[in-house]
Design a protein around this motif. Sequence first.
Motif, PDB file in Angstrom:
ATOM      1  N   MET A   1      27.100  -3.723   9.680  1.00  9.64           N
ATOM      2  CA  MET A   1      25.731  -3.264   9.357  1.00  9.64           C
ATOM      3  C   MET A   1      25.339  -2.196  10.394  1.00  9.64           C
ATOM      4  SD  MET A   1      23.105  -4.399   7.167  1.00  9.64           S
ATOM      5  CE  MET A   1      24.056  -5.827   6.676  1.00  9.64           C
ATOM      6  N   THR A   2      24.870  -1.056   9.925  1.00  7.40           N
ATOM      7  CA  THR A   2      24.521  -0.022  10.904  1.00  7.40           C
ATOM      8  C   THR A   2      23.009   0.128  11.040  1.00  7.40           C
ATOM      9  OG1 THR A   2      24.884   1.575   9.150  1.00  7.40           O
ATOM     10  CG2 THR A   2      26.615   1.365  10.803  1.00  7.40           C
ATOM     11  N   THR A   3      22.342   0.544   9.958  1.00  6.14           N
ATOM     12  CA  THR A   3      20.895   0.745  10.040  1.00  6.14           C
ATOM     13  C   THR A   3      20.252   0.331   8.726  1.00  6.14           C
ATOM     14  OG1 THR A   3      21.226   2.644  11.488  1.00  6.14           O
ATOM     15  CG2 THR A   3      19.090   2.478  10.440  1.00  6.14           C
ATOM     16  N   VAL A   4      19.105  -0.351   8.834  1.00  2.60           N
ATOM     17  CA  VAL A   4      18.306  -0.674   7.645  1.00  2.60           C
ATOM     18  C   VAL A   4      16.923  -0.075   7.876  1.00  2.60           C
ATOM     19  CG1 VAL A   4      17.077  -2.557   6.478  1.00  2.60           C
ATOM     20  CG2 VAL A   4      19.521  -2.786   6.965  1.00  2.60           C
ATOM     21  N   LEU A   7      10.381   1.142   4.269  1.00  5.47           N
ATOM     22  CA  LEU A   7       9.228   2.050   4.339  1.00  5.47           C
ATOM     23  C   LEU A   7       8.084   1.451   3.533  1.00  5.47           C
ATOM     24  CD1 LEU A   7       8.244   4.965   5.126  1.00  5.47           C
ATOM     25  CD2 LEU A   7       9.053   5.674   2.855  1.00  5.47           C
ATOM     26  N   LEU A   8       6.870   1.529   4.070  1.00  2.00           N
ATOM     27  CA  LEU A   8       5.709   1.032   3.316  1.00  2.00           C
ATOM     28  C   LEU A   8       5.285   2.105   2.321  1.00  2.00           C
ATOM     29  CD1 LEU A   8       3.899  -1.439   3.077  1.00  2.00           C
ATOM     30  CD2 LEU A   8       2.307  -0.333   4.660  1.00  2.00           C
ATOM     31  N   THR A   9       5.379   1.778   1.039  1.00  2.00           N
ATOM     32  CA  THR A   9       4.998   2.710  -0.030  1.00  2.00           C
ATOM     33  C   THR A   9       3.725   2.167  -0.685  1.00  2.00           C
ATOM     34  OG1 THR A   9       6.112   1.582  -1.856  1.00  2.00           O
ATOM     35  CG2 THR A   9       7.481   3.017  -0.475  1.00  2.00           C
ATOM     36  N   PRO A  10       3.085   2.943  -1.563  1.00  2.00           N
ATOM     37  CA  PRO A  10       1.895   2.437  -2.256  1.00  2.00           C
ATOM     38  C   PRO A  10       2.175   1.140  -3.031  1.00  2.00           C
ATOM     39  CG  PRO A  10       2.087   4.805  -2.542  1.00  2.00           C
ATOM     40  CD  PRO A  10       3.335   4.363  -1.861  1.00  2.00           C
ATOM     41  N   ASP A  11       3.455   0.902  -3.386  1.00  2.00           N
ATOM     42  CA  ASP A  11       3.803  -0.333  -4.110  1.00  2.00           C
ATOM     43  C   ASP A  11       4.299  -1.434  -3.185  1.00  2.00           C
ATOM     44  OD1 ASP A  11       3.254   0.989  -6.507  1.00  2.00           O
ATOM     45  OD2 ASP A  11       5.278   1.850  -6.545  1.00  2.00           O
ATOM     46  N   GLY A  12       4.169  -1.236  -1.872  1.00  2.00           N
ATOM     47  CA  GLY A  12       4.659  -2.246  -0.924  1.00  2.00           C
ATOM     48  C   GLY A  12       5.898  -1.746  -0.216  1.00  2.00           C
ATOM     49  N   PRO A  18      18.265   5.392   5.324  1.00  2.00           N
ATOM     50  CA  PRO A  18      17.852   5.761   6.699  1.00  2.00           C
ATOM     51  C   PRO A  18      18.196   7.201   7.064  1.00  2.00           C
ATOM     52  CG  PRO A  18      19.543   4.034   6.719  1.00  2.00           C
ATOM     53  CD  PRO A  18      19.262   4.319   5.287  1.00  2.00           C
ATOM     54  N   ALA A  19      19.058   7.847   6.276  1.00  2.00           N
ATOM     55  CA  ALA A  19      19.423   9.239   6.585  1.00  2.00           C
ATOM     56  C   ALA A  19      18.378  10.226   6.056  1.00  2.00           C
ATOM     57  CB  ALA A  19      20.786   9.560   5.981  1.00  2.00           C
ATOM     58  N   VAL A  20      17.435   9.738   5.225  1.00  2.00           N
ATOM     59  CA  VAL A  20      16.430  10.640   4.652  1.00  2.00           C
ATOM     60  C   VAL A  20      15.150  10.574   5.492  1.00  2.00           C
ATOM     61  CG1 VAL A  20      14.997  11.088   2.607  1.00  2.00           C
ATOM     62  CG2 VAL A  20      17.382  10.370   2.337  1.00  2.00           C
ATOM     63  N   ALA A 100       4.219   3.943   7.798  1.00  2.00           N
ATOM     64  CA  ALA A 100       4.602   2.665   8.420  1.00  2.00           C
ATOM     65  C   ALA A 100       6.012   2.320   7.979  1.00  2.00           C
ATOM     66  CB  ALA A 100       3.624   1.567   8.014  1.00  2.00           C
ATOM     67  N   TYR A 101       6.838   1.940   8.931  1.00  2.00           N
ATOM     68  CA  TYR A 101       8.222   1.570   8.572  1.00  2.00           C
ATOM     69  C   TYR A 101       8.769   0.540   9.550  1.00  2.00           C
ATOM     70  CZ  TYR A 101       9.548   5.057  12.149  1.00  2.00           C
ATOM     71  OH  TYR A 101       9.682   5.777  13.315  1.00  2.00           O
ATOM     72  N   ALA A 102       9.841  -0.109   9.104  1.00  2.00           N
ATOM     73  CA  ALA A 102      10.578  -1.032   9.969  1.00  2.00           C
ATOM     74  C   ALA A 102      12.024  -0.583   9.985  1.00  2.00           C
ATOM     75  CB  ALA A 102      10.470  -2.452   9.441  1.00  2.00           C
ATOM     76  N   LEU A 103      12.552  -0.430  11.181  1.00  2.00           N
ATOM     77  CA  LEU A 103      13.914   0.088  11.371  1.00  2.00           C
ATOM     78  C   LEU A 103      14.739  -0.979  12.072  1.00  2.00           C
ATOM     79  CD1 LEU A 103      15.688   2.749  11.321  1.00  2.00           C
ATOM     80  CD2 LEU A 103      14.918   3.078  13.686  1.00  2.00           C
ATOM     81  N   LEU A 104      15.857  -1.344  11.471  1.00  2.00           N
ATOM     82  CA  LEU A 104      16.710  -2.385  12.069  1.00  2.00           C
ATOM     83  C   LEU A 104      18.055  -1.787  12.443  1.00  2.00           C
ATOM     84  CD1 LEU A 104      16.533  -5.850  10.306  1.00  2.00           C
ATOM     85  CD2 LEU A 104      17.574  -5.405  12.508  1.00  2.00           C
TER      86      LEU A 104
END
Length: 275
Positions: A1-4, A7-12, A18-20, A100-104
Amino acid sequence: MTTVLALLTPDGPALVDPAVPVLRADDVGVIRGESVFETLRVVGRRAGFVDAHLARLQRSADRLAVPLPAGHEALVDCAVGAWGDEDGVLRVVVTKGGTAYALLTPVPAATVAGRRGVTAVTLTLGLPAGLRAQAPWLLGGVKATSYAANMAALREAEARGAQDVIYVSTDGEVLEGPTSTCAWVTGGVLVTPPADEVGILPGTTMGVALSLAERLGVAYEVRRGTVDELRAADEVLLLGSVRGIAPVLALDGVAFPAGPVTTRLGEAFEAALRP
Ligand code: PLP
């Protein structure tokens, strides 16, 4: 697993590539560093102490006037659900521009190695200990993404042949590390500075450590202390979510043993992450 990346979108929350890129160029979170973040440790498909981190994110957001978008809490489960079984570092970031985002990502090897102990130097923060509590605009105790000075302090430590930093005030008090809470043990008593009084970040790991100390029968005091007291201590510790509870094995070139209180608390903390 490298990166997850979630992203918080209007639909949740939604998993995205992660490359974008996800940030706008005119986001003041980028231009002026007005973003808040939290760093959590993920162990075995669970993020540690989520409530404490989200509460502190809210506290930082209030101090920076960053609105936290509805549903940002769900980013944690969204990202963790897509992660494998290994340890990870989860960063939840909210910018003033509204992203807002969460990066793992995986835990860096140096952080894993640092759990066994680090060498540290004291560096001045250039302020009296009580000043930042009286001057909230200096943002002491706020976890904002404006961490460039903290990273510069770590580079200074490296230039001095050490791995980490303990900030001290101009009036000789112990504050915190650039990415950690500092504590020490004198005569079996664990001591750490009061975050609000000296304008440092209230560490979630320190909070857990104090409840573990209570359970293990380790006496503790939350009070101000001097760098002289730190140097004379039996054990010095640095605490942080991803590193855990790590002994300081040398301070300003003077060796410290990895003492029994640090070891017991460190083991109890690792166990608490794996209920
Ligand atoms: N102090 C500062 C300045 C920090 O950046 C951090 C964590 O990154 C800490 C203390 C430790 O906080 P926690 O234990 O919640 O990770």
